[in-house]
Motif scaffolding. Sequence first.
Motif, PDB file in Angstrom:
ATOM      1  N   UNK A  40       0.964  -1.048   0.074  1.00 15.11           N
ATOM      2  CA  UNK A  40       0.045   0.037   0.058  1.00 15.11           C
ATOM      3  C   UNK A  40       0.882   1.386   0.103  1.00 15.11           C
ATOM      4  N   UNK A  41       1.848   1.203   0.832  1.00 14.88           N
ATOM      5  CA  UNK A  41       2.916   2.221   0.884  1.00 14.88           C
ATOM      6  C   UNK A  41       4.124   1.737   0.488  1.00 14.88           C
ATOM      7  N   UNK A  42       4.716   1.968  -0.757  1.00 14.70           N
ATOM      8  CA  UNK A  42       5.783   1.285  -1.230  1.00 14.70           C
ATOM      9  C   UNK A  42       6.987   1.915  -0.567  1.00 14.70           C
ATOM     10  N   UNK A  43       7.908   1.048   0.145  1.00 16.19           N
ATOM     11  CA  UNK A  43       8.914   1.482   0.740  1.00 16.19           C
ATOM     12  C   UNK A  43      10.420   1.397  -0.381  1.00 16.19           C
ATOM     13  N   UNK A  44      11.282   1.958   0.371  1.00 12.11           N
ATOM     14  CA  UNK A  44      12.387   2.300  -0.745  1.00 12.11           C
ATOM     15  C   UNK A  44      13.114   1.038  -0.553  1.00 12.11           C
ATOM     16  N   UNK A  45      13.544   0.727  -2.024  1.00 16.07           N
ATOM     17  CA  UNK A  45      14.292  -0.245  -1.996  1.00 16.07           C
ATOM     18  C   UNK A  45      15.758   0.316  -2.426  1.00 16.07           C
ATOM     19  N   UNK A  46      16.768   0.302  -1.661  1.00 11.37           N
ATOM     20  CA  UNK A  46      18.091   1.069  -1.769  1.00 11.37           C
ATOM     21  C   UNK A  46      18.888   0.582  -2.952  1.00 11.37           C
ATOM     22  N   UNK A  47      19.359   1.476  -3.725  1.00 14.89           N
ATOM     23  CA  UNK A  47      20.237   1.222  -4.763  1.00 14.89           C
ATOM     24  C   UNK A  47      21.619   1.083  -4.629  1.00 14.89           C
ATOM     25  N   UNK A  48      22.087   1.041  -3.236  1.00 14.75           N
ATOM     26  CA  UNK A  48      23.367   0.705  -2.887  1.00 14.75           C
ATOM     27  C   UNK A  48      23.086  -0.769  -2.040  1.00 14.75           C
ATOM     28  N   UNK A  49      23.936  -1.615  -2.454  1.00 17.54           N
ATOM     29  CA  UNK A  49      23.700  -3.056  -1.855  1.00 17.54           C
ATOM     30  C   UNK A  49      25.095  -3.215  -1.145  1.00 17.54           C
ATOM     31  N   UNK A  50      24.928  -4.073  -0.009  1.00 12.68           N
ATOM     32  CA  UNK A  50      26.240  -4.404   0.693  1.00 12.68           C
ATOM     33  C   UNK A  50      26.857  -5.669   0.136  1.00 12.68           C
ATOM     34  N   UNK A  51      28.010  -5.321  -0.028  1.00 12.85           N
ATOM     35  CA  UNK A  51      29.035  -6.641  -0.595  1.00 12.85           C
ATOM     36  C   UNK A  51      29.882  -7.057   0.474  1.00 12.85           C
ATOM     37  N   UNK A  52      29.729  -8.212   1.148  1.00 16.57           N
ATOM     38  CA  UNK A  52      30.515  -8.681   2.347  1.00 16.57           C
ATOM     39  C   UNK A  52      31.463  -9.674   1.768  1.00 16.57           C
ATOM     40  N   UNK A  53      32.814  -9.682   2.034  1.00 16.65           N
ATOM     41  CA  UNK A  53      33.723 -10.655   1.641  1.00 16.65           C
ATOM     42  C   UNK A  53      34.756 -10.853   2.774  1.00 16.65           C
ATOM     43  N   UNK A  54      35.761 -11.942   2.784  1.00 17.70           N
ATOM     44  CA  UNK A  54      36.660 -11.771   3.997  1.00 17.70           C
ATOM     45  C   UNK A  54      37.674 -10.901   3.800  1.00 17.70           C
ATOM     46  N   UNK A  55      38.075 -10.539   4.735  1.00 19.80           N
ATOM     47  CA  UNK A  55      39.073  -9.557   4.952  1.00 19.80           C
ATOM     48  C   UNK A  55      40.403  -9.831   4.773  1.00 19.80           C
ATOM     49  N   UNK A  56      41.072  -9.217   3.521  1.00 19.37           N
ATOM     50  CA  UNK A  56      42.428  -9.736   3.460  1.00 19.37           C
ATOM     51  C   UNK A  56      42.819 -11.348   3.147  1.00 19.37           C
ATOM     52  N   UNK A  57      43.542 -11.660   3.996  1.00 20.35           N
ATOM     53  CA  UNK A  57      43.765 -13.198   3.895  1.00 20.35           C
ATOM     54  C   UNK A  57      43.166 -14.007   4.981  1.00 20.35           C
ATOM     55  N   UNK A  58      42.143 -13.313   5.908  1.00 18.35           N
ATOM     56  CA  UNK A  58      41.488 -14.235   6.725  1.00 18.35           C
ATOM     57  C   UNK A  58      40.164 -14.432   6.585  1.00 18.35           C
ATOM     58  N   UNK A  59      39.568 -14.826   7.556  1.00 18.09           N
ATOM     59  CA  UNK A  59      38.187 -15.327   7.353  1.00 18.09           C
ATOM     60  C   UNK A  59      37.296 -14.243   7.912  1.00 18.09           C
ATOM     61  N   UNK A  60      37.765 -13.198   8.638  1.00 19.02           N
ATOM     62  CA  UNK A  60      36.951 -12.229   9.096  1.00 19.02           C
ATOM     63  C   UNK A  60      36.208 -11.307   8.166  1.00 19.02           C
ATOM     64  N   UNK A  61      34.867 -11.087   8.307  1.00  8.81           N
ATOM     65  CA  UNK A  61      34.104 -10.549   7.177  1.00  8.81           C
ATOM     66  C   UNK A  61      34.607  -8.926   7.359  1.00  8.81           C
ATOM     67  N   UNK A  62      34.281  -8.438   5.902  1.00 10.66           N
ATOM     68  CA  UNK A  62      34.422  -6.978   5.990  1.00 10.66           C
ATOM     69  C   UNK A  62      33.397  -6.437   4.828  1.00 10.66           C
ATOM     70  N   UNK A  63      33.254  -5.386   4.471  1.00 12.20           N
ATOM     71  CA  UNK A  63      31.962  -5.108   3.663  1.00 12.20           C
ATOM     72  C   UNK A  63      32.350  -3.817   2.995  1.00 12.20           C
ATOM     73  N   UNK A  64      31.556  -3.544   1.866  1.00 15.36           N
ATOM     74  CA  UNK A  64      31.738  -2.437   0.971  1.00 15.36           C
ATOM     75  C   UNK A  64      30.344  -2.216   0.330  1.00 15.36           C
ATOM     76  N   UNK A  65      30.041  -1.000   0.365  1.00 15.98           N
ATOM     77  CA  UNK A  65      28.562  -0.416  -0.390  1.00 15.98           C
ATOM     78  C   UNK A  65      28.803  -0.341  -1.842  1.00 15.98           C
ATOM     79  N   UNK A  66      28.106  -0.729  -2.465  1.00 17.95           N
ATOM     80  CA  UNK A  66      28.229  -1.004  -4.046  1.00 17.95           C
ATOM     81  C   UNK A  66      26.920  -0.239  -4.775  1.00 17.95           C
ATOM     82  N   UNK A  67      27.112   0.730  -5.597  1.00 18.95           N
ATOM     83  CA  UNK A  67      26.047   1.388  -6.293  1.00 18.95           C
ATOM     84  C   UNK A  67      25.538   0.576  -7.444  1.00 18.95           C
ATOM     85  N   UNK A  68      24.356   0.164  -7.431  1.00 16.16           N
ATOM     86  CA  UNK A  68      24.145  -0.567  -8.434  1.00 16.16           C
ATOM     87  C   UNK A  68      23.066  -0.017  -9.384  1.00 16.16           C
TER      88      UNK A  68
END
Length: 377
Positions: A216-244
């Motif tokens: 009924x009231x359309x919410x905003x679908x963000x045009x920047x998505x979150x890309x989550x990847x391992x940081x450097x050579x570890x298994x710890x997560x880090x992320x970047x916002x990607x404009x699509x």
Amino acid sequence: MPLPRTRGTALRHRLAELRGPDVPAEALDARALAALAANPGCKRRAILDGAGVNKAALAGALGSPSAFGQSQFALTRGNAFEAKVKADGGAELLRLVREKLDRGAEPPAHARVPELTATGPEGRTARTALALREATEAPGEWTLLDHPMLALDVAGSPAFLEPDAVVVHPDGSWTVVEIKSFPMLDGSADPAKVGAAARQAAVYVLALEQVAARLESAPRVRDRVLLVCPKDFSNLPTASAVDVRKQRAVTARQLDRLTRIEDIADELPAGTCFSPELPAADLTAAVESVPATYAPECLSACELAFHCRARSLESGAVTSLGRSVRAELGGLTTVEDVLSAARGESGDPDDPAVAALRRAERLRAEALGQEAVAGCR
């Protein structure tokens, strides 16, 4: 627009016949849709994906096995990393969403994680839509949808898509989350892999926009998505916002250009079937009855690329040289046509492509002549 029930039922029966008796349909995922959108003129891929044909098995039966796809090791590593990112109710994932996309929101001390299980893809799609509506109507809370199911109409046939996650922010907006196992080194990842992830995420954004439009009231679908990847050579997560935004616009336009699957199916000879169990000659004839639009980019996106490349080279099609070259050559569709036009044996001299080829041929002849003279000295 969904097909009327009778037409939709008839099309489903027709697509099942194309797969072969008792052959389950392969799901059309976002990766396949992104590849299909990148080459909307390929009717062969459109009908095979629409019918749910296993293209890897088909390529093997045709004698051109596919080298496309992830290794089992990569899949296992990716699943383990995704489980780590989503542990503890997605606490780390939500922290990354807030840090990269919504710093003004309250920290996600706790979040709602609705249950999305249901019977069949249609049931899961309906359950996801209900969970999104409930989360949007509960402002001030974070909600994490783990592997929701979305539906997107593609050339008159529904495709069911499963993003890694969708987050509903406290303000009611929605974000697509893509979790990948390739690393981010010093804050950046392989541009080619990021581009592929962005195209895949753009498909999810389009599907979410269709869900939002029905509220009924359309919410905003963000045009920047979150890309989550391992940081450097570890298994710890880090992320970047990607404009699509660019990928979303291109994908929407290309999907709109796709010929309706039912139209392609109607053009096929009666009894056409793409079952890998068929004799090789019959299977080849069935595949060749549907026109393909091969380009070198297909090698990294389609299981049938080696088969189509071989046919393209046999016929001398200029598409095997790349889309940019094909676009420059206008109505010249084969290498023989190009060489004939360059030699002045055919072609309209007023055609810019023909004129450019003849000019290039003259320059080549002059260069070779000068080299010959120099060699005689």
